[in-house]
Design a protein around this motif. Structure first.
Motif, short mmCIF file in Angstrom:
data_model
loop_
_atom_site.label_atom_id
_atom_site.label_comp_id
_atom_site.label_asym_id
_atom_site.label_seq_id
_atom_site.Cartn_x
_atom_site.Cartn_y
_atom_site.Cartn_z
N THR A 167 0.88 -1.22 0.04
CA THR A 167 -0.16 0.09 0.11
C THR A 167 0.87 1.34 0.04
OG1 THR A 167 -1.56 -1.18 1.34
CG2 THR A 167 -1.90 1.32 1.35
N VAL A 168 0.51 2.18 -0.82
CA VAL A 168 1.14 3.41 -0.66
C VAL A 168 0.21 4.55 -0.82
CG1 VAL A 168 1.70 3.97 -3.15
CG2 VAL A 168 3.07 4.84 -1.31
N SER A 169 0.25 5.50 0.09
CA SER A 169 -0.71 6.62 0.11
C SER A 169 0.07 7.89 0.04
CB SER A 169 -1.59 6.27 1.85
OG SER A 169 -2.01 7.63 2.10
N GLY A 183 -3.25 10.64 1.88
CA GLY A 183 -4.52 10.01 1.98
C GLY A 183 -5.17 9.36 0.56
N PHE A 184 -4.25 9.61 -0.46
CA PHE A 184 -5.06 8.97 -1.55
C PHE A 184 -4.16 7.76 -1.83
CE2 PHE A 184 -3.84 8.18 -6.28
CZ PHE A 184 -5.15 7.97 -6.41
N LYS A 185 -4.84 6.55 -1.80
CA LYS A 185 -3.98 5.18 -1.96
C LYS A 185 -3.78 4.75 -3.44
CE LYS A 185 -5.11 3.36 2.38
NZ LYS A 185 -5.86 2.40 3.23
N ALA A 186 -2.49 5.31 -3.93
CA ALA A 186 -2.39 5.02 -5.36
C ALA A 186 -2.27 3.59 -5.54
CB ALA A 186 -0.88 5.70 -5.70
N VAL A 187 -1.60 2.67 -4.56
CA VAL A 187 -1.66 1.19 -4.63
C VAL A 187 -2.26 0.97 -3.37
CG1 VAL A 187 -0.13 -0.67 -4.64
CG2 VAL A 187 0.65 1.31 -6.21
N ASN A 188 -3.28 -0.01 -3.30
CA ASN A 188 -4.07 -0.49 -2.17
C ASN A 188 -4.01 -1.98 -1.83
OD1 ASN A 188 -5.72 -0.41 -0.20
ND2 ASN A 188 -7.39 0.46 -1.06
N ASP A 189 -3.11 -2.58 -0.82
CA ASP A 189 -3.30 -3.75 -0.75
C ASP A 189 -3.09 -4.74 -1.78
OD1 ASP A 189 -3.13 -5.81 1.25
OD2 ASP A 189 -5.44 -6.10 1.03
N LEU A 190 -1.97 -4.42 -2.58
CA LEU A 190 -1.94 -5.09 -3.79
C LEU A 190 -0.66 -6.28 -3.41
CD1 LEU A 190 -1.71 -4.34 -7.20
CD2 LEU A 190 0.69 -4.44 -6.58
N SER A 191 -1.07 -7.49 -4.10
CA SER A 191 -0.23 -8.73 -3.96
C SER A 191 -0.05 -9.24 -5.53
CB SER A 191 -1.25 -9.88 -3.11
OG SER A 191 -1.06 -9.13 -1.67
N LEU A 192 1.34 -9.63 -5.67
CA LEU A 192 1.54 -9.78 -7.11
C LEU A 192 2.70 -10.83 -6.98
CD1 LEU A 192 1.17 -8.90 -10.05
CD2 LEU A 192 3.06 -7.28 -9.35
N TYR A 193 2.85 -12.01 -7.64
CA TYR A 193 3.61 -12.88 -7.50
C TYR A 193 4.23 -13.30 -8.98
CZ TYR A 193 1.63 -13.70 -2.93
OH TYR A 193 1.27 -13.46 -1.67
N GLY A 250 12.44 0.79 -5.75
CA GLY A 250 12.74 2.00 -4.53
C GLY A 250 12.68 3.35 -4.77
N ARG A 251 12.24 3.66 -5.80
CA ARG A 251 11.75 5.17 -6.11
C ARG A 251 11.03 5.93 -5.28
NH1 ARG A 251 9.89 7.51 -11.68
NH2 ARG A 251 10.93 9.62 -11.95
N THR A 252 9.83 5.05 -5.07
CA THR A 252 8.74 5.55 -3.93
C THR A 252 8.89 4.52 -2.87
OG1 THR A 252 7.60 6.38 -5.89
CG2 THR A 252 6.34 6.07 -3.81
N LYS A 253 8.53 5.17 -1.59
CA LYS A 253 8.58 4.36 -0.50
C LYS A 253 7.23 3.84 -0.24
CE LYS A 253 12.99 4.45 0.23
NZ LYS A 253 13.59 3.03 -0.29
N SER A 254 7.11 2.43 0.29
CA SER A 254 5.58 2.16 0.51
C SER A 254 5.37 2.50 1.90
CB SER A 254 5.71 0.51 0.57
OG SER A 254 6.54 -0.09 1.47
N THR A 255 3.99 2.51 2.06
CA THR A 255 3.54 3.10 3.34
C THR A 255 3.56 1.58 4.28
OG1 THR A 255 1.95 4.51 2.22
CG2 THR A 255 1.33 4.22 4.46
N SER A 256 3.09 0.50 3.65
CA SER A 256 3.00 -0.81 4.35
C SER A 256 3.06 -1.79 3.30
CB SER A 256 1.56 -0.85 5.24
OG SER A 256 0.72 -0.96 4.36
N GLY A 257 3.21 -3.05 3.77
CA GLY A 257 3.34 -4.32 2.85
C GLY A 257 4.80 -4.59 2.45
#
Lengths: 247, 400
Positions: free
Chosen positions: A14-16, A19-29, A55-62
């Motif tokens: 997730t990255v916010s 407050g705007f979640k550009a990527v939201n709880d995404l999983s990808l293998y 690594g250009r953007t830091k994630s909020t979580s995940g």
């Protein structure tokens, strides 16, 4: 499922931005040796996903695991050293340097300050640069300043800069965008050649091109995975049709 | 080895270096009296700073408006040594506390401060001249570049540090000599530095140091590090994705620039005989950027010519119109930025070199450069300023 079966395992990412979640709880293998194409409408978060992985953007979580290495805590150059290479959407090359120098800078040797200071342009480097230049159709332009190349040639050069890094995971952001038909054809050929035996993540708008190279396709929508699977399956998925044609 | 030497010094660069060496080491000493030569020596101490700026700013894209900090620190380290030598108990017998520098006595200090003590030793002083500014630059660099502070913000912060250091020096009069600086320096290990023969010798020592720095700069510029700097200047982010830790390269080049400046500062103190806060603050720091810009920020030799030309102009201009000099300097900077963003070196590159090539190409191919330089002077179509830039040899190219 154990994550080390995958070359890349993204979980709960997730990255916010304010407050705007550009990527939201995404999983990808992504499997070892797989070519994965990510498609999706504008603003779906495709480029942001690549930004997060490299690594250009830091994630909020995940978490993002590349062969069991956690990438979210690493800085950009460390991720490159780990074996992840990234091509940007707009050709991002060193205009003031020649084609040769562009490739040489990307050669994975002498990456520390003193390593660079004592770097020698030995035969191995020259051979490797020439071999790569050959494969990206720029063998005759080695001494030309990169700023003078055509748009398509710049795209190729950037692909070459990636190749010479010998990454295990290749990430390409719209590699054929803005190319002429002839260039596009050549690029498709080039990509097919270089993606053999590598794990690749490609963002692409060109459906035909995507179909040609993809092992599997992931459709992103509003920062989440909408659908995943073979191109045929994805194209017939009602949710995908709705997103692409619904508005 | 020979091969890599050739890579670092291509023929035209070697000739360019030789021409500069001939001008500075033969022409000037033969044609100038010692007063003027000493002035040239003083100008050349600024050339060290300009040279560092070529690498930092021209190549690495890091604009520092605080190079005076390092010039000053190097100069002060040297001045402290010389001052202690000049303040022997015999020389200062009339003071209430003999054996300490005069300004300390005037400020009611009765004891030499602890940080002055080691400057009794010459080896320590020489070490400090190099280490103090470089380490200081290292800390600034780590604090800024690791946090990815760059561009205008970095320039402003360096300027602020220059201002702070000036205020500190002026405020701590008892320890630093205050606004007057450290003056009345006489001997270096018993050797009187105020005599003509000493000035001659110091001029040549200065020259040797300058050329060592030039060779270092040329090595940096010509190998992979230089190319990384150029790449970083335009596409900092891309360099990260080529696998480089950009901040380390910035810290390195900033420290190198500081080291060059410090050597210049120390040589300034030796040749001019004093050091004061007027060489530390914002104005001198900006003047040094102007030297670099006028010479051509991508040309290491251009920096030397720039330092000489601007300072010659400054001296002659301020002798006639002292108040107007600052305005003239400002106008010079603005016009260089507007019309010749790459300085005199670009004038040479764009006008003089093609003219030379057009004239001499059909002739003998073996020794073109040697002829070129002797005939480059009579330039009908060029202004006075460019006439001087005709001296800028082939190596002074404005592009790497």
């Amino acid at each position: 499922m154990k994550t080390n079966d995958f070359v890349l395992a993204v979980e709960g990412l997730t990255v916010s931005f304010d407050g705007f979640k550009a990527v939201n709880d995404l999983s990808l293998y992504v499997d070892e040796g797989e070519i994965r194409v990510i498609i999706g409408p504008n603003g779906a978060g495709k480029t942001t996903v690549l930004d997060l992985i490299c690594g250009r953007t830091k994630s909020t979580s995940g978490s993002i695991k590349f062969r069991d290495k956690e990438l979210t805590k690493m800085s950009e150059h460390q991720i490159v050293h780990a074996g992840v290479g990234r091509k940007f959407q707009n050709p991002s090359i060193y205009e003031d340097l020649t084609v040769f120098e562009n490739l040489e800078l990307s050669y994975p040797k002498g990456r520390s300050v003193f390593g660079a200071l004592f770097f020698r342009r030995d035969q191995a480097v020259i051979n490797q640069v020439k071999a790569i230049a050959e494969s990206i159709f720029l063998a005759d332009l080695l001494d030309k300043p990169a700023g003078l190349l055509s748009h398509g040639q710049k795209q190729w050069l950037e692909i070459g800069m990636l190749l010479i890094q010998e990454p295990d995971l290749l990430m390409l952001d719209e590699p054929v965008a803005g190319m002429s038909v002839a260039e596009r054809k050549k690029t498709a050929e080039l990509l097919k050649r270089i993606t053999k035996g590598r794990s690749v993540v490609v963002i692409e708008h060109d459906m035909q091109f995507a179909e040609e190279i993809a092992d599997r396709v992931t459709v992103l929508h509003q920062g989440q995975v909408l659908s995943e699977g073979s191109m045929e399956r994805v194209q017939n998925d009602p949710k995908v049709i709705e997103v692409y044609l619904g508005h | 080895m020979m091969h890599s030497l050739k890579q670092i010094f291509p023929r035209h660069d070697l000739i360019a270096f030789a021409i500069l060496a001939a001008i500075l080491a033969i022409v000037f000493p033969l044609t100038m009296d010692i007063f003027r030569l000493n002035l040239v020596g003083k100008y050349l101490t600024y050339a060290f700073v300009a040279l560092g700026l070529v690498l930092c700013w021209g190549y690495g894209g890091i604009l520092s408006l605080g190079q005076g900090i390092f010039f000053g620190l190097g100069g002060y380290c040297m001045a402290m040594f010389l001052k202690l030598e000049a303040s022997s108990p015999e020389n200062t017998a009339i003071q209430s506390t003999p054996g300490i520098p005069d300004f300390m006595d005037w400020n009611q200090l009765t004891e030499l401060p602890w940080f002055w003590e080691p400057f009794h030793s010459l080896p320590f002083t020489l070490f400090a001249v190099i280490a103090v500014p470089t380490v200081f630059a290292f800390f600034i660099g780590v604090a800024m570049f690791k946090r990815r502070v760059g561009g205008v913000y970095f320039a402003i912060i360096t300027q602020a540090i220059a201002a702070i250091l000036t205020i500190l020096i002026i405020g701590q009069q008892g320890f630093t000599g205050g606004v007057n600086g450290i003056t009345d320096l006489r001997t270096f290990l018993g050797w009187d530095i105020r005599t003509d023969s000493a000035k001659y010798l110091l001029y040549f020592v200065n020259l040797v140091l300058l050329f060592i720095c030039l060779v270092i700069a040329q090595c940096v510029r010509k190998n992979k590090l230089g190319r990384i700097l150029v790449a970083m200047r335009v596409r900092e982010e891309r360099v990260r994705f080529s696998g480089y830790d950009v901040s380390n390269f910035k810290i390195f080049v900033f420290c190198l620039g500081a080291l060059f400046s410090a050597l210049g500062g120390a040589m300034f103190t030796l040749q001019v005989g004093f050091m004061s806060p007027t060489f530390v603050g914002i104005v001198p720091s900006i003047e040094m950027v102007i030297l670099c810009a006028v010479g051509g920020r991508l040309s290491i030799l251009g920096a030397i010519y720039g330092a000489l030309l601007v300072n010659f102009a400054k001296t002659s201009f301020s002798e006639t119109f002292p108040e107007l000099w600052l305005f003239a300097m400002g106008a010079l900077f603005i016009s260089v930025v507007l019309f010749f963003p790459n300085g005199l070196a670009s004038l040479y590159q764009e006008y003089v070199l093609p003219w030379i090539k057009a004239r001499f190409k059909p002739r003998v191919k073996t020794k073109p450069e040697a002829k070129v330089e002797s005939k480059a002077k009579p330039q009908p179509e060029l202004s006075e300023a460019t006439d001087d830039s005709a001296n800028l040899p082939a190596g002074a190219r404005y592009e790497n």
